[in-house]
Design a protein around this motif. Structure first.
Motif, PDB file in Angstrom:
ATOM      1  N   ARG A   1       0.666  -1.285  -0.098  1.00 45.73           N
ATOM      2  CA  ARG A   1      -0.102   0.051  -0.008  1.00 45.73           C
ATOM      3  C   ARG A   1       0.726   1.231   0.049  1.00 45.73           C
ATOM      4  O   ARG A   1       0.665   2.175  -0.841  1.00 45.73           O
ATOM      5  CB  ARG A   1      -1.000   0.001   1.215  1.00 45.73           C
ATOM      6  CG  ARG A   1      -2.256  -0.464   0.681  1.00 45.73           C
ATOM      7  CD  ARG A   1      -3.567   0.185   1.570  1.00 45.73           C
ATOM      8  NE  ARG A   1      -3.426  -0.214   2.594  1.00 45.73           N
ATOM      9  CZ  ARG A   1      -4.571  -0.139   3.379  1.00 45.73           C
ATOM     10  NH1 ARG A   1      -5.380   0.867   3.175  1.00 45.73           N
ATOM     11  NH2 ARG A   1      -4.382  -0.633   4.599  1.00 45.73           N
TER      12      ARG A   1
ATOM     13  N   ARG B   1       6.035  18.559   0.042  1.00 40.08           N
ATOM     14  CA  ARG B   1       5.411  17.238  -0.153  1.00 40.08           C
ATOM     15  C   ARG B   1       6.390  16.215  -0.461  1.00 40.08           C
ATOM     16  O   ARG B   1       6.408  15.238  -1.022  1.00 40.08           O
ATOM     17  CB  ARG B   1       4.635  17.369  -1.281  1.00 40.08           C
ATOM     18  CG  ARG B   1       3.400  17.734  -1.367  1.00 40.08           C
ATOM     19  CD  ARG B   1       2.391  17.393  -2.410  1.00 40.08           C
ATOM     20  NE  ARG B   1       1.177  18.149  -2.113  1.00 40.08           N
ATOM     21  CZ  ARG B   1       0.232  17.678  -1.197  1.00 40.08           C
ATOM     22  NH1 ARG B   1       0.373  16.316  -0.632  1.00 40.08           N
ATOM     23  NH2 ARG B   1      -0.547  18.199  -0.966  1.00 40.08           N
ATOM     24  N   ARG B   2       7.637  16.321   0.390  1.00 40.62           N
ATOM     25  CA  ARG B   2       8.636  15.452   0.260  1.00 40.62           C
ATOM     26  C   ARG B   2       8.755  14.355   1.356  1.00 40.62           C
ATOM     27  O   ARG B   2       9.370  13.526   0.956  1.00 40.62           O
ATOM     28  CB  ARG B   2      10.115  16.359   0.185  1.00 40.62           C
ATOM     29  CG  ARG B   2      10.237  16.769   1.493  1.00 40.62           C
ATOM     30  CD  ARG B   2      11.293  17.708   1.401  1.00 40.62           C
ATOM     31  NE  ARG B   2      10.958  18.379   2.796  1.00 40.62           N
ATOM     32  CZ  ARG B   2      11.325  19.571   3.129  1.00 40.62           C
ATOM     33  NH1 ARG B   2      12.158  20.027   2.285  1.00 40.62           N
ATOM     34  NH2 ARG B   2      10.992  20.073   4.306  1.00 40.62           N
ATOM     35  N   HIS B   3       7.939  14.544   2.353  1.00 46.10           N
ATOM     36  CA  HIS B   3       8.033  13.556   3.356  1.00 46.10           C
ATOM     37  C   HIS B   3       7.312  12.243   3.104  1.00 46.10           C
ATOM     38  O   HIS B   3       6.216  12.298   2.583  1.00 46.10           O
ATOM     39  CB  HIS B   3       7.499  14.041   4.644  1.00 46.10           C
ATOM     40  CG  HIS B   3       8.060  15.587   4.977  1.00 46.10           C
ATOM     41  ND1 HIS B   3       9.471  15.738   5.110  1.00 46.10           N
ATOM     42  CD2 HIS B   3       7.320  16.492   5.055  1.00 46.10           C
ATOM     43  CE1 HIS B   3       9.586  16.989   5.447  1.00 46.10           C
ATOM     44  NE2 HIS B   3       8.613  17.803   5.442  1.00 46.10           N
ATOM     45  N   LYS B   4       8.103  11.253   3.430  1.00 51.46           N
ATOM     46  CA  LYS B   4       7.456   9.637   3.456  1.00 51.46           C
ATOM     47  C   LYS B   4       6.567   9.659   4.686  1.00 51.46           C
ATOM     48  O   LYS B   4       6.669  10.298   5.652  1.00 51.46           O
ATOM     49  CB  LYS B   4       8.403   8.869   3.754  1.00 51.46           C
ATOM     50  CG  LYS B   4       9.209   8.639   2.245  1.00 51.46           C
ATOM     51  CD  LYS B   4      10.201   7.480   2.294  1.00 51.46           C
ATOM     52  CE  LYS B   4      11.248   7.642   3.306  1.00 51.46           C
ATOM     53  NZ  LYS B   4      12.331   8.416   2.832  1.00 51.46           N
ATOM     54  N   PRO B   5       5.484   8.758   4.651  1.00 49.02           N
ATOM     55  CA  PRO B   5       4.770   8.470   5.973  1.00 49.02           C
ATOM     56  C   PRO B   5       5.553   7.939   6.923  1.00 49.02           C
ATOM     57  O   PRO B   5       6.755   7.294   6.603  1.00 49.02           O
ATOM     58  CB  PRO B   5       3.965   7.447   5.313  1.00 49.02           C
ATOM     59  CG  PRO B   5       3.978   7.545   3.971  1.00 49.02           C
ATOM     60  CD  PRO B   5       5.128   7.922   3.574  1.00 49.02           C
ATOM     61  N   ALA B   6       5.544   8.615   8.294  1.00 46.21           N
ATOM     62  CA  ALA B   6       6.429   8.239   9.174  1.00 46.21           C
ATOM     63  C   ALA B   6       6.271   6.668   9.629  1.00 46.21           C
ATOM     64  O   ALA B   6       5.343   5.983   9.839  1.00 46.21           O
ATOM     65  CB  ALA B   6       5.695   8.972  10.452  1.00 46.21           C
TER      66      ALA B   6
ATOM     67  N   PRO C   1       6.871   3.698  12.004  1.00 45.59           N
ATOM     68  CA  PRO C   1       7.094   3.682  13.387  1.00 45.59           C
ATOM     69  C   PRO C   1       8.466   3.116  13.931  1.00 45.59           C
ATOM     70  O   PRO C   1       9.010   2.655  13.363  1.00 45.59           O
ATOM     71  CB  PRO C   1       6.226   2.247  13.552  1.00 45.59           C
ATOM     72  CG  PRO C   1       6.002   1.713  12.631  1.00 45.59           C
ATOM     73  CD  PRO C   1       6.244   2.619  11.434  1.00 45.59           C
TER      74      PRO C   1
END
Ligand SMILES: [Zn+2]
Ligand SMILES: [Zn+2]
Ligand SMILES: [Zn+2]
Ligand SMILES: [Zn+2]
Lengths: 337, 695
Positions: free
Chosen positions: B309, B347-352, B354
Motif C-alpha cells: 500500500r 510534499r517530500r516527506h514519506k509517511p512516518a 513507526p
C-alpha cells in the motif's frame, strides 16, 4: 478553503544558517511539526492487516442495533430511543433530551418548586430578609449546585469544554419559562382591561425587553477566552426570541470569589461592577422604541451561579445607577448554591 | 493571545514576513547589528545578516492568524491566502524570486503588509470597516547593547529546558520560571536563534499538540484574541486548552549522551548475560529480558521494503506531483498551477515509519517490572533517556518507589495529572500516557506498560503522542499480559518481535478458571439466593481462608450482589461493593488489602493492579460483553499471586459459556503448557495441579 497545504503552520520563516555545536532547525524537526495531507499519524507499532470480513460483519450488526449517540454531557454512548423522558421539565427542547444519557439526566437536580419568591431558593431562605437594598426583583435558577453540577460547570468554565455550552444553556429554559409565566400572570392581573385585550399580552409575548449578563474581568476573559454568563445569556436569548447585550463591566478582581466568605464576598462585590459606556444609550433607545409601554423596561441578568445574591444585586444596582429610564431587573442563573 | 506581524527586507531574498511575540526583540536582532552580534556571541551562534528595512504592523493579530499570514507570505508572495485573492496570486510575482523583479519599495511593501494583516483579521469575510491596521517602519537604533547578553543567556536556558518538549505558553513559562527564562522576549530570541519553534497550538486545521484534526476542533468567539472563530482542540483538553491563538512551544529534539554525542554503543557495556544476572530474575524472566535486551541493543536496520500500500501511494505521488490540486474547483486550476511549485516543495516527506517495537507478553504475576530494569539500565548507562509510561495513575504511584530503589543515581521524574514534579528534569521519566502529549522526540527507550488498559487502549491520540515522544532511533517495548488481538496477530505474523513469559515469578501454573452455570447476578440478587454450586464454591473459598474478588459487569449490580453475599455469609466477615463512581473506592481497596474486608464486589476497575496474597476470584455474568478475553484473563490473574498460596480458584459464573470465556481459558491453558514445555514450572507444581483438577 485556503491556499496553504495542510500542516506546515509551525514552519518557521526564520531559519538562521546551521552552525556547529548547536543543531539548527533541521528536517527532523520539521517532520514533527507538520503533517502532509494523506499522511497517517505517527504510529507506535506496524499497522495490522485489515480484517475486512469482521469489519463488514460489525457494520451489519451496527445496522441491527438501535441507534446510539454520544451523550452531550458525559460523552458515553447511549441509545436515545431507549431512555424515558419521565421527570424532565417539559420546556427542555427535544434536541436536549435526545442528546443527554439517562445517567446524566438523573443526576440533574432541577429546581421545580421554590420556597423563596425573591431568590428562587428551593428551601427556606434567610438571605433575602437580610438584604437592605434590593437591586433586582426576583431571581430564578435552573438547578441546585450539587457536587455533580459543580463538576459539570467546572468542566465548562475552567477546563474550557465549550462543547458543553449548548446543553448547559438549554437547561436554563425551564427556569426561564417559569419566571416568564409568573410575569405574564402578574401583567394580566395588574393590567387594565384594555391591556388584557391587548393581542400581545394574550399571545404571550416575552415579558422581557433585553437579556444581559454578569461580566468577567478583562484579565479573566483573556485567560479563559469566554465569559460563561454572556454565552449562556446569548444562547437563552436565541432560544427565547429575545435580544442579548452585554451592558456591564467588571473591574480587575482582588482574589478569587470562590475563596471568600459570605461577608467578604458581599463587600468585594460592592463597586466591582459598573455600566458599560454604551449601556445608557442602549436603554434609552430601547425605551424609546415602545412609548406606549406603561411599565418600566424589564431586563434579565444571566449568570452561572447564584450564591449569596451579592453579585446579582450589585450588577442590578450598577444598571439602575446608569439607566436614564426606569428599569426593573430580574435574575436567572444556571445553578443555585 | 496576540502576536505582531512584520516584514523585513533581506538583501537576497527580498521582503520576508515574520510573526513575533515581542517585536522589540526582532527589531534589535534584525536591525541593530551590535546588539545582534553580542546576543549571537553569547549564544555561540553567528550573527544574522542585518535586514535593510523592517515594517511592523502596529495592530497585534490573533497569534495563529499572525503566524499563518507570515508563512503564507513567505510561501506565496505578498498576497494573503484567502478565496478573494486567488486572481491576484496569478499576477503577483514572488518577491524572493532569484533574478526576478526588484523588491517592492517601502510604501508598496507597507501597503502589502496592511493588506496581509487585514486578510488575517477577516480571513473569509469582507474587509472590516474598522479602519486600516497601522504600519510603521522600525528604525535601526544603535547602542542598545548590554541587555543583549543577558537575554541571550535566558534564551539559551529556555532552549535547553525545552528540549524534547511540546508545551503551551503557560506550561513553558512555569517550566522556565526557575531559570528566569520564561519571558516572551527570551522565547522569541531563542526562536530567532533557531533553537525553538513558536506557533499557534491549533493551526492548519489540526491541533499541533495532539494531532487531532478538524473533527475535534471547536470554533467559538474568543475573548483572548478577538476572533469570532477561534479553534480550540477538544481532544486534549485534559492537559490545558490548545487553541488557535494559544502559543505552542516546540523544543529541539532531546539529546542523548554527553554534549549530544548520542547513545554510547552497547559494546562498551559488560556482556548482557552478566548485566542480567544482577537483577535476580527467574529463568523465564531472564530469557525474555535477554531477547528484549538484544532487540534494544541491536544496531538500527535500514527501513524494510515498503509494503504494497505505501508503495502504491509512493507511485501515485510520483505520477501526480500535484495531486492536491485536483481538489481545487476548476476555476482556480490556473492559479493553483502557479503555486504548484511551492506545494511540491513541502510534499517530500514519506509517511512516518513507526519506531522499532518489541512486545513483552508476560502473564499476570510474571514480575514484569523486574524485567524492564535491565532494559532501562542499558539505555541509562549509555547516556540515553528512558520513559516508563502507563495509562493508569495508580500504576505510576506503585512503580515510583521501585524505580527509585533500582536506579538511585537517576531517580525517576514522576508525572501524572496533578503531580508535583512537573518542572524537574531527569533521564528517567515515569508518566501516565496522557503526559506524553507534552514530549516530542525526547526518549531513546519507551516502555509502555499495560498498553491495553483504559484510557490508552483505543485512543488514537495517545498512541500518536507515545509514538511522537520517541527520539530518532528510539525503541519501544510494549508490556502486557493481554495484548490486543491486532498485536497478537502482528506477533504471529512475525512483524512484531516479541517474547513470552508464560509463567509467574513463583513458577507455579496459572489457576485455570472453571465454568459455573448460574442465573444473572441481578436475578440472583432479586431472588435473594444463589445456586448451590456457586454458594458451595464461595463457602469453600471462605473456609480455606481466602479473600474473595467478586467481579460484576455493571455498577448497578455491585451493591445488590454485595447485599446477597452479606445475607448468605453473614458470619464470614465484612462485604463491600465498589465501582468507578464510588467516592470511597480508594478507602475500600485499602481495607481489602488490610484484610478488614473479606469480600469485595467490584466492576472491572479492579481487574488490574490490586494484588491480594490469598484470594479467589468469582466473575458473575461472565458472559457479559464487558468481560472480553483480556478482561477475563486479567481478572482471573488476581488469584494465586503469592508463592505461599500459588493456586487460588477462579470461577466464571454465567448463564452460558461465551466465546470470550472459552478463549480466556484456552489462553491460560496455552501459557501453562508453554511454561511446562520450557521447564519453567517447579517440580512440585505438577502434584498440586493434580489436586486442582480432581477437586
Ligand atoms: Zn451522559
Ligand atoms: Zn431568598
Ligand atoms: Zn489537541
Ligand atoms: Zn482566540
Amino acid at each position: 478553503m485556503t491556499m496553504q497545504p495542510a500542516g506546515g503552520a509551525l514552519l518557521s520563516e526564520t531559519r538562521p544558517p546551521k552552525r556547529s555545536g548547536e543543531p539548527a532547525a533541521d528536517d527532523r524537526f520539521l517532520r514533527l511539526s507538520e503533517r502532509e495531507e494523506g499522511e497517517g499519524p505517527a504510529r507506535l507499532y506496524p499497522l495490522a492487516s485489515p480484517t475486512w470480513p469482521s469489519k463488514a460483519l460489525r457494520g451489519l450488526l451496527g445496522l441491527l442495533a438501535p441507534a446510539r449517540s454520544a451523550c452531550g454531557l458525559c460523552g458515553r454512548g447511549f441509545a436515545p430511543s431507549r431512555t424515558s423522558l419521565a421527570g424532565l421539565p417539559e420546556e427542555l427542547p427535544r434536541s436536549w433530551s435526545d442528546s443527554v444519557c439517562g445517567s446524566c439526566r438523573s443526576s440533574i437536580p432541577w429546581i421545580l418548586r421554590i420556597q423563596c419568591q425573591v431568590c428562587g431558593r428551593p428551601d427556606s431562605c434567610g438571605d433575602c430578609c437580610r438584604r437592605t437594598s434590593a437591586g433586582f426583583i426576583r431571581s430564578r435558577s435552573a438547578v441546585r449546585y450539587t457536587l455533580e453540577m459543580r463538576q459539570l460547570l467546572a468542566r465548562y468554565k475552567y477546563r474550557g469544554e465549550e462543547a458543553l455550552q449548548p446543553w448547559l444553556a438549554d437547561m436554563l429554559l425551564p427556569a426561564y419559562a417559569a419566571l416568564a409565566a409568573e410575569l405574564r400572570l402578574a401583567d394580566r392581573l395588574t393590567g387594565r382591561l384594555s391591556d388584557r385585550l391587548d393581542p400581545d399580552a394574550r399571545k404571550g409575548k416575552e415579558p422581557f425587553d433585553l437579556v444581559t449578563s454578569v461580566p468577567v474581568s478583562r484579565q479573566r476573559l483573556a485567560e479563559r477566552g469566554f465569559n460563561q454568563a454572556e454565552r449562556l445569556a446569548a444562547s437563552l436569548a436565541v432560544r427565547a426570541g429575545l435580544t442579548a447585550r452585554p451592558l456591564l463591566e467588571r473591574k480587575e478582581e482582588r482574589g478569587k470569589m470562590s475563596a471568600k466568605t459570605r461577608r467578604e464576598r458581599l463587600i468585594a462585590a460592592e463597586g466591582l461592577f459598573e455600566a458599560a459606556p454604551e449601556a445608557a444609550g442602549i436603554l434609552r433607545l430601547l425605551a424609546a422604541r415602545d412609548p406606549e409601554r406603561r411599565r418600566p423596561l424589564r431586563l434579565l441578568v444571566v449568570d452561572d451561579i447564584y450564591t449569596t445574591g451579592g453579585t446579582m444585586d450589585h450588577c442590578a444596582l450598577a444598571l439602575q445607577r446608569c439607566s436614564p429610564v426606569p428599569i426593573d431587573l430580574y435574575g436567572l442563573t444556571w445553578a443555585r448554591a | 493571545m496576540k502576536a505582531t506581524l512584520y516584514l523585513y527586507l533581506d538583501a537576497d531574498k527580498g521582503w520576508l514576513a515574520s510573526a513575533t511575540l515581542d517585536a522589540e526583540v526582532d527589531r534589535l536582532w534584525r536591525l541593530d547589528a551590535e546588539w545582534a552580534a553580542e546576543a549571537a556571541k553569547e549564544a555561540g551562534a553567528s550573527p544574522p545578516r542585518p535586514a535593510e528595512a523592517m515594517l511592523v504592523c502596529g495592530a497585534p493579530l490573533p497569534l495563529g492568524a499572525a503566524y499563518e499570514a507570515a508563512a503564507s507570505w513567505n510561501r506565496h508572495g505578498p498576497v494573503p491566502a484567502g478565496a478573494a485573492c486567488r486572481e491576484q496570486l496569478l499576477r503577483a510575482s514572488r518577491p524572493a524570486a532569484p533574478g526576478g523583479a526588484a523588491p517592492l519599495r517601502l510604501p508598496e511593501a507597507a501597503e502589502a503588509l496592511r493588506r496581509l494583516a487585514r486578510a488575517a483579521l477577516a480571513p473569509d469575510g469582507p474587509e472590516r470597516p474598522s479602519g486600516e491596521p497601522p504600519v510603521t517602519a522600525a528604525m535601526p537604533r544603535h547602542g542598545s547593547g548590554g541587555a543583549a547578553a543577558a537575554l541571550a543567556r535566558a534564551a539559551c536556558a529556555a532552549a535547553r529546558a525545552l528540549r524534547g518538549r511540546a508545551l503551551l505558553r503557560g506550561e513553558a513559562q512555569a517550566r522556565l520560571a526557575a531559570a528566569g527564562a520564561g519571558s516572551d522576549a527570551a522565547l522569541q530570541l531563542a526562536a530567532l536563534l533557531g533553537r525553538l519553534r513558536l506557533g499557534g497550538a491549533v493551526a492548519a486545521g489540526r491541533c499541533q499538540r495532539c494531532g487531532s484534526g478538524e473533527a475535534q476542533l471547536l470554533r467559538t468567539a474568543c475573548g483572548a484574541c478577538g476572533s469570532s472563530r477561534c479553534a480550540s482542540c477538544q481532544a486534549c483538553l485534559a492537559l490545558g486548552r490548545s487553541r488557535e491563538c494559544g502559543l505552542l512551544v516546540l523544543g529541539m529534539p532531546a539529546q542523548a549522551g554527553r554534549g549530544g554525542a548520542g547513545l554510547a554503543p552497547p559494546e562498551q557495556l559488560p556482556p548482557a548475560a552478566e548485566r542480567l544476572r544482577r537483577w535476580g530474575l527467574s529463568p523465564a524472566q531472564s530469557a525474555a529480558a535477554a531477547s528484549a535486551l538484544a532487540f534494544l541493543e541491536r544496531p538500527l536496520q535500514p527501513p524494510p521494503a515498503l509494503g504494497l500500500r505505501p508503495r502504491l501511494a509512493a507511485l501515485m505521488r510520483a505520477a501526480l506531483p500535484s495531486a492536491g490540486l485536483l481538489r481545487l474547483p476548476p476555476l482556480h486550476r490556473g492559479a493553483a498551477a502557479a503555486a504548484g511549485r511551492l506545494f511540491r516543495r513541502t510534499r517530500r516527506h514519506k509517511p512516518a515509519e513507526p519506531h522499532p517495537s518489541f512486545l513483552l507478553w508476560a502473564v499476570t504475576g510474571a514480575g514484569k517490572t523486574e524485567m524492564i530494569f535491565p532494559l532501562l539500565e542499558s539505555v541509562l548507562s549509555r547516556g540515553g533517556r528512558a520513559l516508563v509510561a502507563t495509562p493508569r495513575r495508580d500504576v505510576v504511584l506503585e512503580l515510583e518507589p521501585r524505580l527509585r530503589r533500582a536506579f538511585p543515581d537517576t531517580p525517576p521524574v514522576t508525572l501524572y495529572g496533578g503531580s508535583p514534579q512537573r518542572e524537574e528534569d531527569g533521564r528517567l521519566t515515569l508518566a501516565t500516557t496522557h503526559q506524553l502529549l507534552r514530549f516530542r522526540e525526547s526518549f531513546d527507550l519507551i516502555v509502555l506498560d499495560e498498553l491495553d488498559a483504559f484510557p490508552f487502549a483505543g485512543d488514537a491520540m495517545l498512541h500518536e503522542a507515545a509514538a511522537r515522544s520517541g527520539a530518532a532511533g528510539s525503541r519501544t517495548v510494549l508490556l502486557t499480559a493481554t495484548p490486543p488481538p491486532s498485536l497478537q496477530r502482528l506477533a504471529r505474523l512475525g512483524r512484531l518481535p516479541h517474547a513470552k513469559v508464560p509463567v509467574r515469578y513463583h513458577r507455579h501454573p496459572l489457576p485455570v478458571p472453571r465454568l459455573l452455570r448460574t442465573p444473572s447476578a441481578l436475578g440472583m440478587a432479586a431472588a435473594g439466593r444463589m445456586p448451590s454450586s456457586l454458594r458451595q464454591a464461595m463457602a469453600r473459598s471462605l473456609d480455606r481462608g481466602a479473600q474473595l474478588f467478586v467481579f460484576v459487569p455493571a455498577i448497578r449490580s455491585a451493591e445488590p450482589v454485595a447485599r446477597l453475599i452479606r445475607k448468605l455469609f453473614s458470619d464470614r466477615g465484612e462485604v463491600a461493593a465498589t465501582h468507578s463512581q464510588d467516592p470511597e473506592r480508594a478507602d475500600k481497596v485499602v481495607r481489602f488489602r488490610q484484610k478488614q474486608l473479606r469480600v469485595l464486589v467490584t466492576t472491572t476497575i479492579l481487574e488490574r493492579g490490586v494484588t491480594i496474597p490469598v484470594s479467589d476470584v468469582f466473575i458473575l455474568d461472565a458472559d457479559s460483553r464487558i468481560f472480553d478475553e483480556a478482561s477475563l484473563v486479567q481478572s482471573a490473574g488476581r488469584a494465586g499471586r503469592s508463592a505461599a498460596d500459588p493456586q487460588g480458584f477462579v470461577w466464571f459464573a454465567a448463564a452460558s459459556p461465551s466465546a470470550s470465556q472459552k478463549r480466556a481459558i484456552r489462553q491460560i491453558r496455552l501459557m501453562n503448557r508453554a511454561a511446562r514445555k520450557a521447564g519453567y514450572l517447579l517440580s512440585g507444581s505438577a502434584s498440586s495441579r493434580r489436586f486442582h483438577s480432581t477437586f
